[in-house]
Design a protein around this motif. Sequence first.
Motif, PDB file in Angstrom:
ATOM      1  N   ASP A  14       2.915 -14.070  17.420  1.00 27.06           N
ATOM      2  CA  ASP A  14       2.083 -12.962  16.939  1.00 27.06           C
ATOM      3  C   ASP A  14       1.510 -12.145  18.089  1.00 27.06           C
ATOM      4  N   LYS A  15       1.118 -12.821  19.172  1.00 22.09           N
ATOM      5  CA  LYS A  15       0.616 -12.111  20.353  1.00 22.09           C
ATOM      6  C   LYS A  15       1.740 -11.322  21.011  1.00 22.09           C
ATOM      7  N   ALA A  16       2.926 -11.900  21.080  1.00 23.84           N
ATOM      8  CA  ALA A  16       4.074 -11.203  21.671  1.00 23.84           C
ATOM      9  C   ALA A  16       4.396  -9.939  20.894  1.00 23.84           C
ATOM     10  N   ILE A  17       4.356 -10.010  19.566  1.00 19.81           N
ATOM     11  CA  ILE A  17       4.629  -8.826  18.740  1.00 19.81           C
ATOM     12  C   ILE A  17       3.662  -7.708  19.106  1.00 19.81           C
ATOM     13  N   LYS A  18       2.381  -8.022  19.192  1.00 26.38           N
ATOM     14  CA  LYS A  18       1.354  -7.020  19.542  1.00 26.38           C
ATOM     15  C   LYS A  18       1.563  -6.495  20.967  1.00 26.38           C
TER      16      LYS A  18
ATOM     17  N   PRO B 243       9.806 -22.706  13.757  1.00 29.72           N
ATOM     18  CA  PRO B 243       9.734 -24.120  13.364  1.00 29.72           C
ATOM     19  C   PRO B 243       9.570 -24.207  11.845  1.00 29.72           C
ATOM     20  N   TYR B 244      10.329 -25.056  11.227  1.00 35.30           N
ATOM     21  CA  TYR B 244      10.324 -25.111   9.764  1.00 35.30           C
ATOM     22  C   TYR B 244       8.939 -25.297   9.180  1.00 35.30           C
ATOM     23  N   ALA B 245       8.083 -26.035   9.837  1.00 33.05           N
ATOM     24  CA  ALA B 245       6.763 -26.316   9.279  1.00 33.05           C
ATOM     25  C   ALA B 245       5.807 -25.137   9.394  1.00 33.05           C
ATOM     26  N   LYS B 246       6.143 -24.111  10.160  1.00 30.23           N
ATOM     27  CA  LYS B 246       5.188 -23.036  10.428  1.00 30.23           C
ATOM     28  C   LYS B 246       5.773 -21.660  10.132  1.00 30.23           C
ATOM     29  N   GLN B 247       6.442 -21.522   9.039  1.00 31.96           N
ATOM     30  CA  GLN B 247       7.116 -20.265   8.775  1.00 31.96           C
ATOM     31  C   GLN B 247       6.180 -19.220   8.179  1.00 31.96           C
ATOM     32  N   GLU B 248       6.100 -18.101   8.882  1.00 31.62           N
ATOM     33  CA  GLU B 248       5.312 -16.957   8.436  1.00 31.62           C
ATOM     34  C   GLU B 248       6.211 -15.718   8.456  1.00 31.62           C
ATOM     35  N   VAL B 249       7.460 -15.926   8.124  1.00 36.75           N
ATOM     36  CA  VAL B 249       8.449 -14.871   8.331  1.00 36.75           C
ATOM     37  C   VAL B 249       8.177 -13.594   7.546  1.00 36.75           C
ATOM     38  N   MET B 250       7.658 -13.699   6.353  1.00 38.30           N
ATOM     39  CA  MET B 250       7.414 -12.472   5.580  1.00 38.30           C
ATOM     40  C   MET B 250       6.347 -11.614   6.258  1.00 38.30           C
ATOM     41  N   ASP B 251       5.288 -12.236   6.764  1.00 45.82           N
ATOM     42  CA  ASP B 251       4.256 -11.497   7.494  1.00 45.82           C
ATOM     43  C   ASP B 251       4.838 -10.886   8.764  1.00 45.82           C
ATOM     44  N   GLN B 252       5.688 -11.634   9.442  1.00 43.74           N
ATOM     45  CA  GLN B 252       6.267 -11.122  10.674  1.00 43.74           C
ATOM     46  C   GLN B 252       7.258  -9.995  10.407  1.00 43.74           C
ATOM     47  N   LEU B 253       8.011 -10.079   9.321  1.00 39.93           N
ATOM     48  CA  LEU B 253       8.901  -8.969   8.960  1.00 39.93           C
ATOM     49  C   LEU B 253       8.103  -7.692   8.749  1.00 39.93           C
ATOM     50  N   ALA B 254       6.961  -7.803   8.080  1.00 39.89           N
ATOM     51  CA  ALA B 254       6.098  -6.635   7.875  1.00 39.89           C
ATOM     52  C   ALA B 254       5.555  -6.138   9.211  1.00 39.89           C
ATOM     53  N   ALA B 255       5.199  -7.053  10.108  1.00 37.29           N
ATOM     54  CA  ALA B 255       4.660  -6.669  11.419  1.00 37.29           C
ATOM     55  C   ALA B 255       5.703  -5.943  12.263  1.00 37.29           C
ATOM     56  N   PHE B 256       6.959  -6.343  12.178  1.00 36.32           N
ATOM     57  CA  PHE B 256       8.012  -5.661  12.942  1.00 36.32           C
ATOM     58  C   PHE B 256       8.034  -4.178  12.593  1.00 36.32           C
TER      59      PHE B 256
ATOM     60  N   ALA C 186       5.415  -2.453  10.880  1.00 35.30           N
ATOM     61  CA  ALA C 186       4.095  -1.858  11.116  1.00 35.30           C
ATOM     62  C   ALA C 186       3.893  -1.530  12.595  1.00 35.30           C
ATOM     63  N   GLU C 187       4.400  -2.376  13.471  1.00 32.87           N
ATOM     64  CA  GLU C 187       4.251  -2.178  14.919  1.00 32.87           C
ATOM     65  C   GLU C 187       5.394  -1.356  15.510  1.00 32.87           C
ATOM     66  N   ASP C 188       6.350  -0.936  14.660  1.00 33.86           N
ATOM     67  CA  ASP C 188       7.512  -0.154  15.086  1.00 33.86           C
ATOM     68  C   ASP C 188       8.299  -0.871  16.183  1.00 33.86           C
ATOM     69  N   LEU C 189       8.416  -2.183  16.061  1.00 41.09           N
ATOM     70  CA  LEU C 189       9.102  -3.018  17.039  1.00 41.09           C
ATOM     71  C   LEU C 189      10.614  -3.006  16.839  1.00 41.09           C
ATOM     72  N   LEU C 190      11.042  -2.755  15.604  1.00 38.61           N
ATOM     73  CA  LEU C 190      12.460  -2.750  15.271  1.00 38.61           C
ATOM     74  C   LEU C 190      12.970  -1.311  15.291  1.00 38.61           C
ATOM     75  N   ALA C 191      13.999  -1.073  16.089  1.00 35.96           N
ATOM     76  CA  ALA C 191      14.578   0.262  16.228  1.00 35.96           C
ATOM     77  C   ALA C 191      15.156   0.735  14.887  1.00 35.96           C
TER      78      ALA C 191
ATOM     79  N   ARG D 216      16.899  -2.629   9.130  1.00 37.78           N
ATOM     80  CA  ARG D 216      15.783  -1.728   8.855  1.00 37.78           C
ATOM     81  C   ARG D 216      16.251  -0.629   7.922  1.00 37.78           C
ATOM     82  N   GLY D 217      15.516  -0.427   6.849  1.00 37.59           N
ATOM     83  CA  GLY D 217      15.899   0.551   5.842  1.00 37.59           C
ATOM     84  C   GLY D 217      15.389   1.939   6.170  1.00 37.59           C
ATOM     85  N   ASP D 218      15.890   2.921   5.460  1.00 40.99           N
ATOM     86  CA  ASP D 218      15.499   4.324   5.680  1.00 40.99           C
ATOM     87  C   ASP D 218      14.016   4.551   5.431  1.00 40.99           C
ATOM     88  N   GLU D 219      13.429   3.812   4.480  1.00 41.70           N
ATOM     89  CA  GLU D 219      12.039   4.055   4.124  1.00 41.70           C
ATOM     90  C   GLU D 219      11.060   3.413   5.084  1.00 41.70           C
ATOM     91  N   ALA D 220      11.565   2.634   6.062  1.00 45.41           N
ATOM     92  CA  ALA D 220      10.685   1.915   6.992  1.00 45.41           C
ATOM     93  C   ALA D 220       9.921   2.855   7.892  1.00 45.41           C
TER      94      ALA D 220
END
Length: 186
Positions: free
Chosen positions: A101-105, A122-135, A137-142, A182-186
């Motif tokens: 999360d710090k790396a994303i920011k 790690p399987y026990a700590k999956q927060e992938v849906m939040d991270q997908l949204a962060a990618f 929101a932070e415009d990290l994904l081209a 990444r979709g057009d509406e992103a």
Amino acid sequence: MRIISGDFGGRKLVAVSGNNTRPTADKVKGSMFNMLGQFFAGGSALDLYAGTGALGIEAVSRGMAHATLVDKAYPAIQAIKQNVAATKAEDRFTVLKMPVDKAIKTLAEAGQQFDLILADPPYAKQEVMDQLAAFLAEDLLAPDGRVLLETGLDVDYPETIPGYTKLRHQTYGVAQVLILQRGDEA
């Protein structure tokens, strides 16, 4: 564990000591990259929860210009550095020791964008849906960038994920791989 294909193909990778990482099997890694299109023509990759760095190193081996490898565990960072050194192309990699999360920011604040984001949490700590949204929101994904997620079967992905188009969803034993664009509406 080895680099499967490309410029660094066949080189062995060191594992992280202990039982805190779960390296992707070579067969699964090969399938994942075949689903992505096998080889790349430049661009940059972000490998989150990098562990040994195998996914990011494989992406560069197959044609990505650069990869940023992120992990918060000291033993993982040590293994990543050894594996990057084995490529003899250290300038094509950035290694960051910090939580995802710090790396994303941090990367977003630096204005970085990635063509491919690889995440094998790690399987026990999956927060992938939040991270997908962060990618997004932070415009990290081209624009037209892709995300490859390897997660446990316990993650139940919704039929649609806002801002993304599903390209592929495959199950391998106790893991599942989801590839999004990444979709057009992103």
